[in-house]
Design a protein around this motif. Structure first.
Motif, mmCIF file in Angstrom:
data_model
loop_
_atom_site.group_PDB
_atom_site.id
_atom_site.type_symbol
_atom_site.label_atom_id
_atom_site.label_comp_id
_atom_site.label_asym_id
_atom_site.label_seq_id
_atom_site.Cartn_x
_atom_site.Cartn_y
_atom_site.Cartn_z
ATOM 1 N N ASN A 202 0.826 -1.209 0.000
ATOM 2 C CA ASN A 202 0.000 0.000 0.000
ATOM 3 C C ASN A 202 0.857 1.254 0.000
ATOM 4 N N GLU A 203 1.917 1.260 0.803
ATOM 5 C CA GLU A 203 2.814 2.425 0.861
ATOM 6 C C GLU A 203 3.488 2.677 -0.481
ATOM 7 N N LEU A 204 3.771 1.610 -1.216
ATOM 8 C CA LEU A 204 4.413 1.732 -2.519
ATOM 9 C C LEU A 204 3.413 2.032 -3.629
ATOM 10 N N GLY A 205 2.133 1.949 -3.320
ATOM 11 C CA GLY A 205 1.114 2.190 -4.332
ATOM 12 C C GLY A 205 1.007 1.075 -5.348
ATOM 13 N N LEU A 206 1.347 -0.145 -4.933
ATOM 14 C CA LEU A 206 1.303 -1.287 -5.847
ATOM 15 C C LEU A 206 -0.086 -1.901 -5.878
ATOM 16 N N ASP A 207 -0.528 -2.254 -7.068
ATOM 17 C CA ASP A 207 -1.775 -2.981 -7.218
ATOM 18 C C ASP A 207 -1.463 -4.467 -7.140
ATOM 19 N N ALA A 208 -2.245 -5.173 -6.381
ATOM 20 C CA ALA A 208 -2.033 -6.606 -6.263
ATOM 21 C C ALA A 208 -3.363 -7.290 -6.022
ATOM 22 N N THR A 209 -3.418 -8.515 -6.429
ATOM 23 C CA THR A 209 -4.570 -9.345 -6.125
ATOM 24 C C THR A 209 -4.344 -9.933 -4.744
ATOM 25 N N LEU A 210 -5.310 -9.766 -3.868
ATOM 26 C CA LEU A 210 -5.230 -10.333 -2.528
ATOM 27 C C LEU A 210 -6.011 -11.636 -2.513
ATOM 28 N N VAL A 211 -5.369 -12.693 -2.018
ATOM 29 C CA VAL A 211 -5.993 -14.010 -1.969
ATOM 30 C C VAL A 211 -6.037 -14.459 -0.518
ATOM 31 N N LYS A 212 -7.229 -14.516 0.032
ATOM 32 C CA LYS A 212 -7.413 -14.930 1.420
ATOM 33 C C LYS A 212 -7.249 -16.445 1.543
#
Length: 83
Positions: A18-28
């Motif tokens: 989040n701090e880096l502003g990266l988009d990522a898919t979160l997999v629970k």
């Protein structure tokens, strides 16, 4: 993809992303059943069954929290998020 369990040690890579502003898919991940939210066997991602794990665009999987945070921090060293 960042594989995570809420309120676990997978929180630190999520914060860094989040701090880096990266988009990522979160997999629970269900830590009792070792299944992802889609029902996939999490042991195929991480044979040890623990989180966090991150799957990079080239298919490489990093499985240790400190290594993940270091990798992410190295993407934007000018921000000084990691030593």
């Amino acid at each position: 993809k960042l594989y995570y369990i809420p309120a676990s040690c997978s929180l630190s890579p999520h914060i860094v992303m989040n701090e880096l502003g990266l988009d990522a898919t979160l997999v629970k991940v269900d830590h009792k059943k070792h299944l992802t939210e889609s029902g996939a066997d999490y042991f195929e991602v991480n044979s040890f069954g623990y989180v966090p794990a991150i799957e990079l665009d080239d298919g490489t999987i990093l499985r240790e929290g400190p290594a993940i945070v270091q990798y992410l921090g190295d993407l934007r060293p000018e921000l000084g998020l990691v030593p």
